[in-house]
Design an enzyme around this catalytic site. Sequence first.
Site, mmCIF file in Angstrom:
data_model
loop_
_atom_site.group_PDB
_atom_site.id
_atom_site.type_symbol
_atom_site.label_atom_id
_atom_site.label_comp_id
_atom_site.label_asym_id
_atom_site.label_seq_id
_atom_site.Cartn_x
_atom_site.Cartn_y
_atom_site.Cartn_z
ATOM 1 N N GLY A 94 0.802 -1.216 -0.192
ATOM 2 C CA GLY A 94 0.057 -0.048 -0.057
ATOM 3 C C GLY A 94 0.882 1.489 -0.070
ATOM 4 O O GLY A 94 0.457 2.214 -0.759
ATOM 5 N N ARG A 122 -7.983 -2.655 -1.913
ATOM 6 C CA ARG A 122 -7.531 -1.713 -0.966
ATOM 7 C C ARG A 122 -8.153 -0.596 -1.543
ATOM 8 O O ARG A 122 -7.909 0.137 -2.768
ATOM 9 C CB ARG A 122 -6.316 -1.848 -0.441
ATOM 10 C CG ARG A 122 -5.983 -2.823 0.557
ATOM 11 C CD ARG A 122 -4.808 -3.130 1.120
ATOM 12 N NE ARG A 122 -4.524 -2.079 2.126
ATOM 13 C CZ ARG A 122 -3.323 -1.763 2.368
ATOM 14 N NH1 ARG A 122 -2.289 -2.391 2.385
ATOM 15 N NH2 ARG A 122 -3.343 -0.783 3.600
ATOM 16 N N ASP A 314 0.181 -0.120 13.255
ATOM 17 C CA ASP A 314 0.604 -1.711 12.570
ATOM 18 C C ASP A 314 0.713 -2.680 13.641
ATOM 19 O O ASP A 314 1.239 -3.797 13.210
ATOM 20 C CB ASP A 314 1.840 -1.529 11.787
ATOM 21 C CG ASP A 314 1.426 -0.636 10.303
ATOM 22 O OD1 ASP A 314 0.485 -0.364 10.030
ATOM 23 O OD2 ASP A 314 2.511 -0.115 9.833
#
Length: 432
Positions: A94, A122, A314
């Site tokens: 991403g 996404r 994350d």
Amino acid sequence: MRFQVKPGGSITGRLRAPGDKSISHRTIMLGSIAEGITEATGFLEGQDALCTVNAFRAMGVTIDGPRDGQVRIQGVGLHGLKEPNETLDMGNSGTSIRLISGLLAAQSFDATMTGDASLTKRPMGRVITPLQQMGAVIDSHDERPPLTVRGGQSLKGIHYVMPMASAQVKSCVLLAGLYAEGRTSVIEPAPTRDHTERMLQGFGYAVDSENGVISLSGGGNLQGAQLDIPADISSAAFFLVAASISEGSDLILEHVGINPTRSGVITILTLMGADIEIMNERTVGGEPVADLSVRSAKLKGIEIPEELVPLAIDEFPVLFIAAACADGETVLSGAEELRVKESDRIASMAEGLTRLGIANEVMPDGIRIQGGRMTGGEIDTYHDHRIAMSFSIAALRANGDIIVNDCDHVATSFPNFASLSKGIGLRITEAL
Ligand code: S3P
């Protein structure tokens, strides 16, 4: 490939986790559009960063390495990128597709970017919207990849109020702003990782950052730089949790980047009762770095303060494992962004925790987890590297084997996870 992890064990020794993924991507991007040579050590040789390397090679940039963490980039200057002959394959990354969109928006040529089964699902509207406001022309499949960015547009600076706390969106707009007429500013709803701002300054480009407004003027130049990339706190996080939850553990993690926009995992674990000591704090190439000492601790469930969410975005998969091993309930809210990561991380973690006998309740923007006894079991990772590594760590406290299916994606961020973890006490083997 799958991981088979035997229960129990303790975590001892010292290790250096691989290089920071966010900084590795930006090293290639900024080094490519800088004038002169950029050299870095500590570069992440994971598939995500290699997608960025390949994309810039395809746009005519000479990049030597990465080899043993060293990479050398011959910058072509802001206007030196060339039209690629092929579609740029961003794999699982991403960061690559969103940040490079900002650079492509200002080139003279068209380019198309695509990715794997996860990336093509996404959302890209979050970068397409501000780039269009700047004058970019981008074709997409219902705001999902493949993206074709049309060349030959002239961009103008904007004042963009970001609807979500996203470093990728912020960075994309700032990179487009390098080429835009006038001033570009981004307002973030909450602080997010600031590597782009720090690194632009390290490459000699003036960026202002005050009270959540980050701005720069187009038309300057970047100068090649020397970088020493710290170990990725997002990879080190697996071992912060591993050593915390397993009895008799005592581990040192070397040279970890502890940038305050990234270190929420240390704050959250400390609130849960973890025994983490920050040692030898220093600044390396504009980034704060330290060695972290972590020992076993009795963790307790907490309500995670919402302002910490973007600072640990994350690390939640492995923090959920810490929550499963804690006394009492842990509650996470304000974390809807987890639903649009490499997988829907609330759903994939909830499913795995349930399989291991851990009670949890999913909410639209978070999860409640009741600490308890974990069984063994078989886990689906939904092609998500961090889900795979998190459930491998869980075996330290499970009472049976944990089989983690579909672990190839671990190589996107942490290619030597299994061997490094084995070296410090995780009973992990790789199987086909
Ligand atoms: C990243 C930003 C974060 C993070 C990702 C890397 C970056 O994404 O989850 O792994 O390097 O800018 P968002 O900006 O979507 O939160």
